[in-house]
Design an enzyme around this catalytic site. Structure first.
Site, PDB file in Angstrom:
ATOM      1  N   GLY A 263       0.610  -1.117   0.004  1.00 23.89           N
ATOM      2  CA  GLY A 263       0.233  -0.108   0.010  1.00 23.89           C
ATOM      3  C   GLY A 263       0.757   1.281  -0.052  1.00 23.89           C
TER       4      GLY A 263
ATOM      5  N   HIS B 129      -8.883   8.126  16.954  1.00 23.47           N
ATOM      6  CA  HIS B 129      -8.182   8.565  15.662  1.00 23.47           C
ATOM      7  C   HIS B 129      -9.529   8.934  14.822  1.00 23.47           C
ATOM      8  CE1 HIS B 129      -5.523   9.423  12.357  1.00 23.47           C
ATOM      9  NE2 HIS B 129      -6.285   8.430  11.654  1.00 23.47           N
TER      10      HIS B 129
ATOM     11  N   ILE C  41       1.269   3.810   2.169  1.00 22.06           N
ATOM     12  CA  ILE C  41       2.004   4.277   3.551  1.00 22.06           C
ATOM     13  C   ILE C  41       3.534   3.481   3.497  1.00 22.06           C
ATOM     14  CG2 ILE C  41       2.035   4.154   6.009  1.00 22.06           C
ATOM     15  CD1 ILE C  41      -1.115   4.671   5.928  1.00 22.06           C
ATOM     16  N   SER C  42       3.027   2.087   3.455  1.00 19.22           N
ATOM     17  CA  SER C  42       4.199   1.283   3.228  1.00 19.22           C
ATOM     18  C   SER C  42       5.161   1.501   2.330  1.00 19.22           C
ATOM     19  CB  SER C  42       3.744  -0.268   3.496  1.00 19.22           C
ATOM     20  OG  SER C  42       2.874  -0.670   4.161  1.00 19.22           O
TER      21      SER C  42
ATOM     22  N   GLN D 164      -5.864 -11.285  12.470  1.00 18.63           N
ATOM     23  CA  GLN D 164      -4.664 -11.058  12.577  1.00 18.63           C
ATOM     24  C   GLN D 164      -4.013 -11.196  14.332  1.00 18.63           C
ATOM     25  OE1 GLN D 164      -3.473  -7.295  10.344  1.00 18.63           O
ATOM     26  NE2 GLN D 164      -3.739  -8.533   8.435  1.00 18.63           N
TER      27      GLN D 164
ATOM     28  N   ASN E 141     -13.136  -4.373   8.359  1.00 18.03           N
ATOM     29  CA  ASN E 141     -11.734  -4.373   8.943  1.00 18.03           C
ATOM     30  C   ASN E 141     -11.741  -5.109  10.448  1.00 18.03           C
ATOM     31  OD1 ASN E 141     -10.774  -3.261   6.603  1.00 18.03           O
ATOM     32  ND2 ASN E 141     -10.868  -1.249   7.224  1.00 18.03           N
TER      33      ASN E 141
ATOM     34  N   ASN F 161      -7.494   1.741   9.435  1.00 19.50           N
ATOM     35  CA  ASN F 161      -8.769   2.370  10.254  1.00 19.50           C
ATOM     36  C   ASN F 161     -10.012   1.406  10.329  1.00 19.50           C
ATOM     37  OD1 ASN F 161      -8.054   4.932  11.414  1.00 19.50           O
ATOM     38  ND2 ASN F 161      -7.661   5.736   8.983  1.00 19.50           N
TER      39      ASN F 161
ATOM     40  N   ASP G  51      -1.838  12.752  14.392  1.00 21.16           N
ATOM     41  CA  ASP G  51      -2.300  13.811  14.724  1.00 21.16           C
ATOM     42  C   ASP G  51      -1.458  14.478  15.408  1.00 21.16           C
ATOM     43  OD1 ASP G  51      -5.018  12.584  13.561  1.00 21.16           O
ATOM     44  OD2 ASP G  51      -4.369  10.924  15.030  1.00 21.16           O
TER      45      ASP G  51
HETATM   46  N1  LIG Z   1      -3.798   6.041  12.003  1.00 22.64           N
HETATM   47  C1  LIG Z   1      -3.718   6.819  11.098  1.00 22.64           C
HETATM   48  O1  LIG Z   1      -3.171   7.875  11.409  1.00 22.64           O
HETATM   49  C2  LIG Z   1      -3.929   6.517   9.739  1.00 22.64           C
HETATM   50  C3  LIG Z   1      -3.266   7.690   8.807  1.00 22.64           C
HETATM   51  C4  LIG Z   1      -3.488   7.406   7.369  1.00 22.64           C
HETATM   52  C5  LIG Z   1      -4.196   6.101   6.656  1.00 22.64           C
HETATM   53  N2  LIG Z   1      -4.644   5.247   7.836  1.00 22.64           N
HETATM   54  C6  LIG Z   1      -5.464   3.991   7.249  1.00 22.64           C
HETATM   55  O2  LIG Z   1      -4.198   3.248   6.944  1.00 22.64           O
HETATM   56  C7  LIG Z   1      -4.577   2.180   6.036  1.00 22.64           C
HETATM   57  C8  LIG Z   1      -3.730   2.015   4.934  1.00 22.64           C
HETATM   58  O3  LIG Z   1      -3.785   3.290   4.158  1.00 22.64           O
HETATM   59  P1  LIG Z   1      -2.864   3.310   2.925  1.00 22.64           P
HETATM   60  O4  LIG Z   1      -2.908   4.424   2.263  1.00 22.64           O
HETATM   61  O5  LIG Z   1      -1.812   2.470   2.784  1.00 22.64           O
HETATM   62  O6  LIG Z   1      -3.900   2.177   1.863  1.00 22.64           O
HETATM   63  P2  LIG Z   1      -3.753   1.599   0.605  1.00 22.64           P
HETATM   64  O7  LIG Z   1      -5.113   1.076  -0.001  1.00 22.64           O
HETATM   65  O8  LIG Z   1      -2.799   2.282  -0.369  1.00 22.64           O
HETATM   66  O9  LIG Z   1      -2.868   0.048   0.806  1.00 22.64           O
HETATM   67  C9  LIG Z   1      -3.627  -0.913   1.896  1.00 22.64           C
HETATM   68  C10 LIG Z   1      -2.955  -2.003   1.351  1.00 22.64           C
HETATM   69  O10 LIG Z   1      -3.789  -3.085   2.288  1.00 22.64           O
HETATM   70  C11 LIG Z   1      -3.949  -4.455   1.513  1.00 22.64           C
HETATM   71  N3  LIG Z   1      -4.715  -5.065   2.500  1.00 22.64           N
HETATM   72  C12 LIG Z   1      -6.019  -4.950   2.408  1.00 22.64           C
HETATM   73  N4  LIG Z   1      -6.460  -5.959   3.230  1.00 22.64           N
HETATM   74  C13 LIG Z   1      -5.474  -6.744   3.787  1.00 22.64           C
HETATM   75  C14 LIG Z   1      -5.385  -7.585   4.691  1.00 22.64           C
HETATM   76  N5  LIG Z   1      -6.214  -8.619   5.156  1.00 22.64           N
HETATM   77  N6  LIG Z   1      -3.974  -8.211   5.014  1.00 22.64           N
HETATM   78  C15 LIG Z   1      -3.008  -7.543   4.361  1.00 22.64           C
HETATM   79  N7  LIG Z   1      -3.009  -6.494   3.514  1.00 22.64           N
HETATM   80  C16 LIG Z   1      -4.370  -6.116   3.240  1.00 22.64           C
HETATM   81  C17 LIG Z   1      -4.451  -3.768   0.298  1.00 22.64           C
HETATM   82  O11 LIG Z   1      -4.138  -4.721  -0.876  1.00 22.64           O
HETATM   83  C18 LIG Z   1      -3.456  -2.563   0.080  1.00 22.64           C
HETATM   84  O12 LIG Z   1      -2.182  -2.919  -0.699  1.00 22.64           O
HETATM   85  C19 LIG Z   1      -6.156   2.628   5.985  1.00 22.64           C
HETATM   86  O13 LIG Z   1      -6.917   1.905   6.599  1.00 22.64           O
HETATM   87  C20 LIG Z   1      -5.855   4.155   6.262  1.00 22.64           C
HETATM   88  O14 LIG Z   1      -7.345   4.428   6.517  1.00 22.64           O
HETATM   89  C21 LIG Z   1      -4.468   5.678   9.180  1.00 22.64           C
END
Ligand SMILES: NC(=O)c1ccc[n+]([C@@H]2O[C@H](COP(=O)([O-])OP(=O)(O)OC[C@H]3O[C@@H](n4cnc5c(N)ncnc54)[C@H](O)[C@@H]3O)[C@@H](O)[C@H]2O)c1
Length: 435
Positions: free
Chosen positions: A102, A275, A104-105, A200, A193, A219, A247
């Site tokens: 994804g 959050h 973020i990663s 997990q 989710n 989230n 945040d």
């Molecule tokens: N806590 C925070 O501050 C914060 C901030 C930003 C985003 N987020 C959350 O982080 C999450 C990821 O964001 P992103 O932008 O990287 O999203 P993204 O859609 O780019 O990546 C998510 C990845 O997770 C994979 N995925 C889905 N289900 C899965 C599972 N069961 N096991 C393993 N992988 C799985 C998807 O295939 C995708 O590659 C979202 O839920 C987003 O709302 C949280």
């Protein structure tokens, strides 16, 4: 000692024996070449004394038993036991990352592999978890990691099976989650989710290190963290975090901008609660130049009415400008959250993290994951800060976020083993810019 990759055919045809480096390095520094799966190249160690050529030793397949699938060049492993004898490197740590393909990663993994997060002398094994749909993308991520030639990155494994990826994990960064589809309510997302985090949690409970530190990012991250910890009863509940550091970083930036100071002058900023849009960026305890932020900013209307909204809407503003969500700064905040646990907190300061409320000194309801101020000695653990002050305004806002998290908890009772779910979430409190 440098490392070169040469294909066997290249070795035979292009280099004479005297041009090639020796493979017989001192015992303490010798690498074991374990050819496990899909070896594409031979790893040659370039030691100082040339003269002699020896073929790389292919370690029998049995040697890799019990290891999840390795990726490409990372199948060629170092003999860490021998290398540790030099005392120059720390013991390898296993870092599992879900949602590894994804956005973020895509920022975070390269920070971790570079040594920026765990330190320049900390070898890393990255265990990457993806979804079925993202598996090819996951291979692409692993290829980019290969091409980055990070000396600290010793192993990379990719899989869609959490039981494989979490094997022996000392850190689990749970980023992967499903985005909210059209017409979906927060309650639907909690269920969708939540199921991922229940599974997990079970996998962590079964195969991770008993002291694994878990940071939930996907989230709705507070309640996902609660679901995860409830499904992992053999791991201390204290080890689970929900990410609220983004945040906190945003709140620090807004206070700095308002006060006209650089952000390193801002300290003691807490994000309380969920959050979500009920989160409470705390300006009462925040300091600027070590002085209460309220005294420095001296604009109570801005602090009470605009500050919180600016923090919450930052992600939405960014999407409007750039068309993308704030993946890079989220990755930075995950790195910050880890660093806050592995380095001692500066004297008098603290950091925010969503942690389990049992035993908290603030009177917040027990049994939920709530963002609160923490301090760490740098050993991966933390203590809640006691010397914080409250006024009615702060208390009322904390109570609202607390009520929301208690309602979310009732929504996921079927996933936490606490009976039948009853979902009565009053409004949509997803943060703009995050799905
Ligand atoms: N806590 C925070 O501050 C914060 C901030 C930003 C985003 N987020 C959350 O982080 C999450 C990821 O964001 P992103 O932008 O990287 O999203 P993204 O859609 O780019 O990546 C998510 C990845 O997770 C994979 N995925 C889905 N289900 C899965 C599972 N069961 N096991 C393993 N992988 C799985 C998807 O295939 C995708 O590659 C979202 O839920 C987003 O709302 C949280």
């Amino acid at each position: 000692m440098a490392v070169a990759e040469l294909s066997p055919s290249y070795v035979n045809s292009r280099l004479s024996a005297t041009q090639l480096p020796s493979l017989s390095a001192p015992v303490t520094n010798r690498r074991r070449l374990a050819l496990q799966r899909r070896p594409r190249t031979a790893l040659i160690s370039c030691s100082v004394v040339p003269e002699q050529v020896k073929a790389p030793v292919a370690v029998p397949a049995e040697d890799s038993r019990g290891k999840p699938e390795c990726f490409g060049v990372f199948c060629l492993t170092y003999d860490l036991k021998a290398e540790e004898e030099t005392k120059t490197w720390k013991k390898l740590i296993n870092v599992a990352v879900s949602g590894a393909a994804g956005m973020i990663s895509n920022h975070l993994l390269f920070k971790i592999a570079s040594g920026e997060v765990f330190g320049p002398d900390q070898p890393i094994a990255l265990k990457l978890l993806g979804s079925q749909r993202s598996f090819e993308a996951l291979e692409g991520v692993a290829m980019e990691l290969e091409d980055s030639l990070y000396p600290l990155l010793r192993e990379v494994n990719i899989s869609i099976d959490p039981y494989e990826v979490f094997q022996g994990a000392e850190w689990a960064l749970l980023i992967g989650a499903k985005p909210r589809g059209p017409g979906m309510e927060r309650a639907d997302l909690l269920d969708l989710n939540g199921q991922i985090f229940a599974e997990q949690g079970k996998a962590l409970n079964a195969v991770a290190s008993r002291n694994v530190k878990v940071i939930v990012v996907g989230n709705p991250c507070n309640t996902n963290a609660l679901i995860c910890l409830k499904n992992a009863p053999n791991i201390p509940a204290k080890n689970f975090h929900a990410l609220t550091r983004l945040d906190e970083n945003r709140a620090k930036c807004q206070l700095a901008l308002k006060a006209g100071v650089f952000y390193d002058k801002v300290s003691n900023v807490t994000i309380w609660g969920n959050h979500s849009t009920t989160q409470v960026p705390d300006f009462l305890n925040a300091k600027i130049y070590g002085i209460p932020a309220k005294e420095v900013i001296n604009d109570i209307k801005w602090l009470e009415e605009e500050f919180t909204e600016k923090v919450q809407k930052r992600g939405g503003e960014l999407i409007k400008k750039w068309g993308r969500s704030s993946a890079a700064s989220t990755a930075v905040s995950i790195a910050d959250a880890i660093k806050s646990l592995v380095t001692p907190t500066p004297e008098g300061d603290w950091f925010s993290s969503g942690v389990y409320t049992d035993g908290n000194p603030y009177g917040i309801a027990e049994g939920i994951v709530f963002s609160m101020p923490c301090r760490s000695k740098g050993d991966g653990d933390y203590e809640l800060v006691k010397d914080v002050i409250f006024d009615d305004f702060l208390r009322q806002r904390i109570a609202k976020s607390e009520a929301e998290l208690l309602a979310e908890k009732r929504c996921v009772a079927h996933l936490t083993g606490e009976g039948i779910a009853v979902c009565d979430l009053p409004e949509d409190t997803m943060l703009p810019g995050e799905m």
